[in-house]
Design an enzyme around this catalytic site. Sequence first.
Site, short mmCIF file in Angstrom:
data_model
loop_
_atom_site.label_atom_id
_atom_site.label_comp_id
_atom_site.label_asym_id
_atom_site.label_seq_id
_atom_site.Cartn_x
_atom_site.Cartn_y
_atom_site.Cartn_z
N ASP A 1 -28.15 -19.92 -10.23
CA ASP A 1 -26.83 -20.57 -10.15
C ASP A 1 -26.84 -21.85 -10.99
O ASP A 1 -26.52 -22.94 -10.48
CB ASP A 1 -26.46 -20.86 -8.69
CG ASP A 1 -24.98 -21.21 -8.53
OD1 ASP A 1 -24.19 -20.85 -9.43
OD2 ASP A 1 -24.60 -21.83 -7.51
N ILE A 2 -27.16 -21.74 -12.25
CA ILE A 2 -27.18 -22.91 -13.14
C ILE A 2 -25.77 -23.16 -13.64
O ILE A 2 -25.11 -22.26 -14.17
CB ILE A 2 -28.14 -22.64 -14.32
CG1 ILE A 2 -29.54 -22.31 -13.81
CG2 ILE A 2 -28.19 -23.86 -15.25
CD1 ILE A 2 -30.45 -21.77 -14.89
#
Length: 493
Positions: free
Chosen positions: A96-97
């Site tokens: 989840d960058i």
Amino acid sequence: MKWPQTRRLCRLQHMQKWKQRRKLGFLGIPTYWGSGLAEYNDLRYRFMAMDRLGSDLQKILEHSGGQLKKATVLQLGRGLVDILEYIHENEYVHADIKAANLMLGCIDPEQVYLADYGLSYRYCPDGVHKEYKENPKKGHNGTIEYTSLDAHKGLAPSRRGDLQILGFCLLHWLCGSLPWEKLLRNPTQVQEAKARLMDNLPDSVLELSVRGASTDEVEAFLSYVKTLDYQEKPNYKHLKDLLASVHTGGLDFSVPQEPAGGSTTKPTREKKAARVKRPPKAKAVPAEVEDDEEEEMKAKPVPARYIRGPPLTKPQAQSPKEVEDVPAVSRSLRTRGSVTYMEDDSESEEEEDDEDEEEEEEASPRPIAACYLRGPPISPGAQSKQKYTGRKTDGFSAMEIKKRQLLSHRRKHCEAQGGRWEGGRPTHEWAALKLQEKDRYPPQIQGYEHTHNSEQEAPPTRRNGWFSMFFFAGVFFFLGAALGVCQREFKPF
């Protein structure tokens, strides 16, 4: 963050060993200091202590219009590659960058930390990588704008998925937009747009190049990620070399000077072209003013109820017909307060002088009318006699003036006939009033005398006080003497 599996990754000693081994000066992972349980009001709470962080990168992007400078984007990419290498070597992926999960340091804003490990996944438990298995029920997991093609297909998160997410983020920060921004409500269309982008490399990324900042580095980064297998280990050093930059200074989050190109500039160009097609407005010529323009230039009167402050005393001297006769060059608009009116330039100086005089008159103090003053009217000789009734009065009323004139006339008439004037009445009238009082009141209260004035009555005064005292004293003496005589006469022998 998932505990207790991932908390060991954030321990200070563990990160210090990794930085010494890789010869890194900074690793953007918040330090974990401790955690536990706390009880309060018969309730148990879990807590975690970690480094204090500052603002997130998403707020900076919103301030800069969604775009960063190329040198800043490449520096952020190299730092994130170091972070992902550390996490991947410990059998986890972030998955989840995005800019909202990148936090600036509280003490040093140039240090960027990767936070929010809520979607982190252990892709290689005990050294065994997860198998390639698509699951449509788990498809499109993560942030739809940046999530990888593997997540769209329902695959378990992997190392190449983290790197692909990072490549989409770098492309967005550099160009200011992504081709699938308007399709976020339909995850399937977003998946198809991402697949087209990856299939048409490098042309698909080069088309998004911004003016003054090319996307060659990001295109090479995504091209390398495309060659990776699902279970293959990436070459992190090669990825950092692809994102190399000449700029070696600190992070610069200022707004880029060059506007975004590609798809972001097309709508603005179309709007400019549409504006050019419109017929240009004719410039107003002072010598030739049309009737419609003159009507628009005429000031409309503003109703008095919408005007604040004192009413304007300056009248409209010219009628509409006279205004039309005046040349357009000599007319000008003047604004006073909230009212706009037409004025002749030839007489502007005289009218300005008149306005200055009117303003001076308005600024000078004016006497306040007596009807707005509280209390009795102020006049010589009547301050002590006038009685305030709580009503607003403007001097003396007509009845009071007539009454005073009548009293003055009677006094002069009495003095002309040789009479005496006391307390607003002749002396013979006071004698008649005293006789009336003696006849009106009973004998037991005739000791009180009532004096009258022309406007108010004086309280009664005691006149026969001493006479009453002597009268009662004589009665007591008389009774005492009579009692003594009786005692002598009836004294027994």
